[in-house]
Design a protein around this motif. Structure first.
Motif, PDB file in Angstrom:
ATOM      1  N   SER A 207       9.121   9.207 -20.015  1.00  0.00           N
ATOM      2  CA  SER A 207      10.550  10.511 -20.114  1.00  0.00           C
ATOM      3  C   SER A 207       9.559  11.361 -17.699  1.00  0.00           C
ATOM      4  CB  SER A 207       9.307  11.933 -20.888  1.00  0.00           C
ATOM      5  OG  SER A 207      10.180  13.016 -20.836  1.00  0.00           O
ATOM      6  N   ALA A 208      10.166  12.238 -17.869  1.00  0.00           N
ATOM      7  CA  ALA A 208      10.550  12.823 -16.553  1.00  0.00           C
ATOM      8  C   ALA A 208       8.896  12.547 -15.995  1.00  0.00           C
ATOM      9  CB  ALA A 208      11.118  13.809 -16.266  1.00  0.00           C
ATOM     10  N   ALA A 209       8.865  12.604 -14.849  1.00  0.00           N
ATOM     11  CA  ALA A 209       7.502  12.686 -14.210  1.00  0.00           C
ATOM     12  C   ALA A 209       7.534  13.716 -14.288  1.00  0.00           C
ATOM     13  CB  ALA A 209       6.893  11.853 -13.408  1.00  0.00           C
ATOM     14  N   SER A 210       6.074  13.977 -13.616  1.00  0.00           N
ATOM     15  CA  SER A 210       5.136  15.311 -13.260  1.00  0.00           C
ATOM     16  C   SER A 210       4.097  15.974 -12.459  1.00  0.00           C
ATOM     17  CB  SER A 210       5.582  16.510 -14.348  1.00  0.00           C
ATOM     18  OG  SER A 210       4.544  16.479 -15.669  1.00  0.00           O
ATOM     19  N   CYS A 211       3.707  16.305 -12.026  1.00  0.00           N
ATOM     20  CA  CYS A 211       2.268  15.860 -10.678  1.00  0.00           C
ATOM     21  C   CYS A 211       1.763  16.562 -11.478  1.00  0.00           C
ATOM     22  CB  CYS A 211       2.403  17.283  -9.488  1.00  0.00           C
ATOM     23  SG  CYS A 211       2.502  18.743  -9.870  1.00  0.00           S
ATOM     24  N   GLY A 212       1.942  17.666 -12.377  1.00  0.00           N
ATOM     25  CA  GLY A 212       0.425  18.094 -13.004  1.00  0.00           C
ATOM     26  C   GLY A 212      -0.742  18.687 -12.174  1.00  0.00           C
ATOM     27  N   VAL A 213      -0.484  19.233 -11.391  1.00  0.00           N
ATOM     28  CA  VAL A 213      -1.716  20.263 -10.840  1.00  0.00           C
ATOM     29  C   VAL A 213      -0.318  21.439  -9.693  1.00  0.00           C
ATOM     30  CG1 VAL A 213      -2.563  18.221 -10.125  1.00  0.00           C
ATOM     31  CG2 VAL A 213      -1.372  19.122  -7.963  1.00  0.00           C
ATOM     32  N   CYS A 214       0.718  21.183 -10.094  1.00  0.00           N
ATOM     33  CA  CYS A 214       1.089  22.270  -9.697  1.00  0.00           C
ATOM     34  C   CYS A 214       1.347  23.751 -11.234  1.00  0.00           C
ATOM     35  CB  CYS A 214       2.522  22.618  -9.113  1.00  0.00           C
ATOM     36  SG  CYS A 214       3.909  22.230 -10.670  1.00  0.00           S
ATOM     37  N   ALA A 215       1.292  25.492 -10.213  1.00  0.00           N
ATOM     38  CA  ALA A 215       1.776  26.255 -11.178  1.00  0.00           C
ATOM     39  C   ALA A 215       1.992  26.237 -12.349  1.00  0.00           C
ATOM     40  CB  ALA A 215       1.632  27.627 -10.503  1.00  0.00           C
ATOM     41  N   GLN A 216       3.369  25.649 -12.370  1.00  0.00           N
ATOM     42  CA  GLN A 216       4.073  25.407 -13.466  1.00  0.00           C
ATOM     43  C   GLN A 216       3.362  24.195 -14.400  1.00  0.00           C
ATOM     44  OE1 GLN A 216       6.701  27.336 -14.215  1.00  0.00           O
ATOM     45  NE2 GLN A 216       6.345  28.281 -12.189  1.00  0.00           N
ATOM     46  N   CYS A 217       3.219  22.746 -13.855  1.00  0.00           N
ATOM     47  CA  CYS A 217       2.580  22.282 -14.575  1.00  0.00           C
ATOM     48  C   CYS A 217       0.932  22.619 -15.096  1.00  0.00           C
ATOM     49  CB  CYS A 217       2.263  21.112 -13.843  1.00  0.00           C
ATOM     50  SG  CYS A 217       3.655  20.065 -13.420  1.00  0.00           S
ATOM     51  N   LEU A 218       0.581  23.597 -14.588  1.00  0.00           N
ATOM     52  CA  LEU A 218      -0.893  23.793 -15.355  1.00  0.00           C
ATOM     53  C   LEU A 218      -0.478  25.131 -16.187  1.00  0.00           C
ATOM     54  CD1 LEU A 218      -3.041  23.330 -11.971  1.00  0.00           C
ATOM     55  CD2 LEU A 218      -2.985  22.270 -13.629  1.00  0.00           C
ATOM     56  N   SER A 219       0.333  25.552 -15.941  1.00  0.00           N
ATOM     57  CA  SER A 219       0.939  26.333 -17.175  1.00  0.00           C
ATOM     58  C   SER A 219       1.888  26.116 -18.305  1.00  0.00           C
ATOM     59  CB  SER A 219       1.372  27.213 -16.908  1.00  0.00           C
ATOM     60  OG  SER A 219       2.995  27.760 -16.585  1.00  0.00           O
ATOM     61  N   GLY A 220       1.999  24.386 -18.736  1.00  0.00           N
ATOM     62  CA  GLY A 220       2.263  23.968 -19.635  1.00  0.00           C
ATOM     63  C   GLY A 220       4.021  23.573 -19.555  1.00  0.00           C
ATOM     64  N   LYS A 221       4.276  24.057 -18.013  1.00  0.00           N
ATOM     65  CA  LYS A 221       5.850  23.394 -17.981  1.00  0.00           C
ATOM     66  C   LYS A 221       6.573  22.416 -17.328  1.00  0.00           C
ATOM     67  CE  LYS A 221       5.220  28.144 -16.941  1.00  0.00           C
ATOM     68  NZ  LYS A 221       5.678  29.423 -16.858  1.00  0.00           N
ATOM     69  N   PRO A 222       5.793  21.260 -17.552  1.00  0.00           N
ATOM     70  CA  PRO A 222       6.335  20.544 -16.380  1.00  0.00           C
ATOM     71  C   PRO A 222       7.198  19.525 -15.670  1.00  0.00           C
ATOM     72  CG  PRO A 222       5.479  19.508 -18.536  1.00  0.00           C
ATOM     73  CD  PRO A 222       5.952  21.138 -18.792  1.00  0.00           C
ATOM     74  N   MET A 223       8.197  20.279 -16.396  1.00  0.00           N
ATOM     75  CA  MET A 223       9.722  20.334 -16.582  1.00  0.00           C
ATOM     76  C   MET A 223       9.947  20.697 -15.161  1.00  0.00           C
ATOM     77  SD  MET A 223      10.185  17.602 -18.517  1.00  0.00           S
ATOM     78  CE  MET A 223       8.722  17.412 -17.818  1.00  0.00           C
ATOM     79  N   TYR A 224       9.367  21.884 -15.212  1.00  0.00           N
ATOM     80  CA  TYR A 224      10.030  22.205 -13.296  1.00  0.00           C
ATOM     81  C   TYR A 224       8.817  22.473 -12.991  1.00  0.00           C
ATOM     82  CZ  TYR A 224      12.851  24.826 -16.570  1.00  0.00           C
ATOM     83  OH  TYR A 224      13.538  24.673 -18.143  1.00  0.00           O
ATOM     84  N   CYS A 225       8.422  21.499 -12.902  1.00  0.00           N
ATOM     85  CA  CYS A 225       7.370  21.072 -11.665  1.00  0.00           C
ATOM     86  C   CYS A 225       7.719  21.114 -10.296  1.00  0.00           C
ATOM     87  CB  CYS A 225       7.067  19.482 -12.012  1.00  0.00           C
ATOM     88  SG  CYS A 225       5.542  18.857 -10.580  1.00  0.00           S
ATOM     89  N   GLU A 226       6.711  22.029  -9.236  1.00  0.00           N
ATOM     90  CA  GLU A 226       6.881  22.217  -8.365  1.00  0.00           C
ATOM     91  C   GLU A 226       7.382  21.117  -7.701  1.00  0.00           C
ATOM     92  OE1 GLU A 226       4.649  25.268  -6.417  1.00  0.00           O
ATOM     93  OE2 GLU A 226       3.694  26.244  -8.215  1.00  0.00           O
ATOM     94  N   ASN A 227       7.049  19.717  -7.832  1.00  0.00           N
ATOM     95  CA  ASN A 227       7.045  18.378  -7.272  1.00  0.00           C
ATOM     96  C   ASN A 227       8.477  17.755  -7.504  1.00  0.00           C
ATOM     97  OD1 ASN A 227       5.196  19.417  -4.846  1.00  0.00           O
ATOM     98  ND2 ASN A 227       3.346  19.260  -6.114  1.00  0.00           N
ATOM     99  N   ALA A 228       8.779  18.627  -8.528  1.00  0.00           N
ATOM    100  CA  ALA A 228       9.563  18.064  -9.043  1.00  0.00           C
ATOM    101  C   ALA A 228      10.869  16.429  -8.800  1.00  0.00           C
ATOM    102  CB  ALA A 228      10.889  18.050 -10.144  1.00  0.00           C
ATOM    103  N   TYR A 229      11.194  16.993  -7.794  1.00  0.00           N
ATOM    104  CA  TYR A 229      12.240  16.270  -7.410  1.00  0.00           C
ATOM    105  C   TYR A 229      11.710  15.057  -6.240  1.00  0.00           C
ATOM    106  CZ  TYR A 229      16.511  14.870  -4.601  1.00  0.00           C
ATOM    107  OH  TYR A 229      17.807  14.469  -4.294  1.00  0.00           O
ATOM    108  N   ASP A 230      10.581  15.692  -5.662  1.00  0.00           N
ATOM    109  CA  ASP A 230      10.130  14.216  -5.246  1.00  0.00           C
ATOM    110  C   ASP A 230       9.526  12.998  -6.544  1.00  0.00           C
ATOM    111  OD1 ASP A 230      10.189  15.131  -2.582  1.00  0.00           O
ATOM    112  OD2 ASP A 230       8.058  15.788  -2.183  1.00  0.00           O
ATOM    113  N   GLN A 231       8.835  14.297  -7.525  1.00  0.00           N
ATOM    114  CA  GLN A 231       7.777  13.477  -8.013  1.00  0.00           C
ATOM    115  C   GLN A 231       9.485  12.788  -9.229  1.00  0.00           C
ATOM    116  OE1 GLN A 231       4.935  13.022  -9.674  1.00  0.00           O
ATOM    117  NE2 GLN A 231       3.813  13.791  -7.711  1.00  0.00           N
ATOM    118  N   CYS A 232      10.656  13.399  -9.070  1.00  0.00           N
ATOM    119  CA  CYS A 232      11.868  12.020  -9.817  1.00  0.00           C
ATOM    120  C   CYS A 232      12.643  11.711  -9.265  1.00  0.00           C
ATOM    121  CB  CYS A 232      12.250  12.743 -10.430  1.00  0.00           C
ATOM    122  SG  CYS A 232      11.230  13.586 -12.178  1.00  0.00           S
TER     123      CYS A 232
END
Length: 366
Positions: free
Chosen positions: A86-111
């Motif tokens: 599935s889609a990648a996420s950084c795992g360390v931003c506020a969105q990832c850490l709050s259980g919302k990895p699909m809204y990862c703050e670094n999503a564009y670079d990750q994907c």
């Protein structure tokens, strides 16, 4: 190691099947032998550089396969495990850490960045860098070095040749309904666009207990399938006034929920016109940057309506995708009815059939 991959070398060019070099695993990566991978609209718009991933590139982001090896830091899977990607996420931003990895703050670079965070690419051709890690995976290849956060373990008795689309398109449509809208039983829901994403939304609406489920599309064949998998009503938008028909279906009340997979501004305007009081519109379709939609905000103020954009069904893939597999095993999410398989060498045919509506969800098998 050498791999066979479908490479995009220039804007809107056909995919070329080539031999490439795949580099060594990094500590946080998983080497996956691909069994199959879905073909998605997002791959097409990146091929056409609507989203400018650096070219040449290996795309593909609905992979399914078997784990061959794992990096030293990987703990969630082991060699021999069956996985969906599935889609990648950084795992360390506020969105990832709050259980919302699909809204990862670094999503564009990750994907879409085509590189690891250190600037390297896993793929090359005679010393030429080829963009990799598309959505963390680049699954249009026989093998891929995949970031661990893209990997979802699935049961070994589930058919990998069909599961790939759960990683993006089907997760997107089903998650928009089950994770984001969460409709109450007995409510009404309309889906604009009965392709793979829209069909998943139709099936999910049935799972949720919606008693009025409407599919809107230009292709009668898609509408016929929508009825088989859960739609109670269908509308051909090319020959019918959609708003008046939706009002008729709902007894003048309007629809409670809308899932738009098309990102066509005119259809979104129609969706608002057909919306019930306190209704919600969810947009999951991808549009070019700068696309706008005019909404009436005078009389519609009295509706108290909501408009949302939703990415990847607002899901946590490692949690949601196994749920979809279980629903499929119970016969409640028959996504396999959407799938037609193609040999890897026929990948351009798969894209063409997807574009003209011949096939709802093409899946390339290796």
């Amino acid at each position: 190691m050498n791999v066979t991959a479908a490479v995009v070398r220039g804007k809107s060019m056909p995919f070329a099947v080539e031999e490439l070099e795949l580099d060594d695993l990094r500590p946080g990566e998983v080497r996956v032998r691909m069994v199959a991978t879905g073909v998605c609209h997002t791959d097409a718009i990146v091929r056409d550089q609507v989203y400018p991933t650096p070219l040449p590139a290996v795309l593909g982001h609905e992979g399914a396969g078997v784990v061959e090896a794992v990096g030293s830091a990987v703990t969630s899977v082991a060699p021999g495990d069956h996985v969906v990607l599935s889609a990648a996420s950084c795992g360390v931003c506020a969105q990832c850490l709050s259980g919302k990895p699909m809204y990862c703050e670094n999503a564009y670079d990750q994907c879409f960045g085509g590189r690891r965070p250190d600037g390297t690419t896993a793929l090359s051709s005679n010393g030429e860098a080829v963009s990799s890690h598309f959505f963390g995976q680049s699954s249009f290849a026989t093998y891929a070095n995949v970031v661990e956060r893209s990997v979802v373990k699935v049961p070994r008795d589930a058919p990998l040749e069909k599961l790939g689309p759960l990683g993006c398109g089907l997760q997107t449509g089903a998650g928009a309904v089950l994770n984001e809208l969460r409709p109450e039983a007995g409510t009404s829901l309309v889906v604009f666009g009965a392709g793979a994403v829209g069909s998943a939304a139709v099936m999910a609406a049935k799972v949720a207990g919606c008693t009025t489920v409407v599919a809107v599309d230009l292709h009668d064949s898609r509408l016929e399938l929508a009825r088989r998998i859960g739609a109670t009503h269908t509308i051909n938008s090319g020959s019918t006034d959609v708003v008046s028909e939706l009002k008729k279906i709902t007894g003048g009340k309007g629809v409670d929920f809308v899932v738009d997979t098309t990102a066509v501004p005119g259809l979104l305007t129609q969706a608002l016109d057909a919306l019930a009081i306190r209704g919600t519109i969810v947009l999951v379709g991808a549009a070019a940057a700068g696309t706008t939609v005019p909404f009436e905000i005078g009389e519609s103020l009295l509706k108290g309506w909501t408009f949302k954009t939703v990415i990847e069904g607002s899901s946590v893939p490692q949690v949601f995708i196994p749920h979809l597999v279980e629903l499929w095993q119970q016969g409640r999410f028959p996504f396999d009815e959407l799938v037609r398989t193609y040999e890897f060498e026929a990948i351009n045919e798969a894209f063409a059939d997807s574009a003209d509506g011949t096939t709802i969800k093409p899946v390339v098998v290796f």
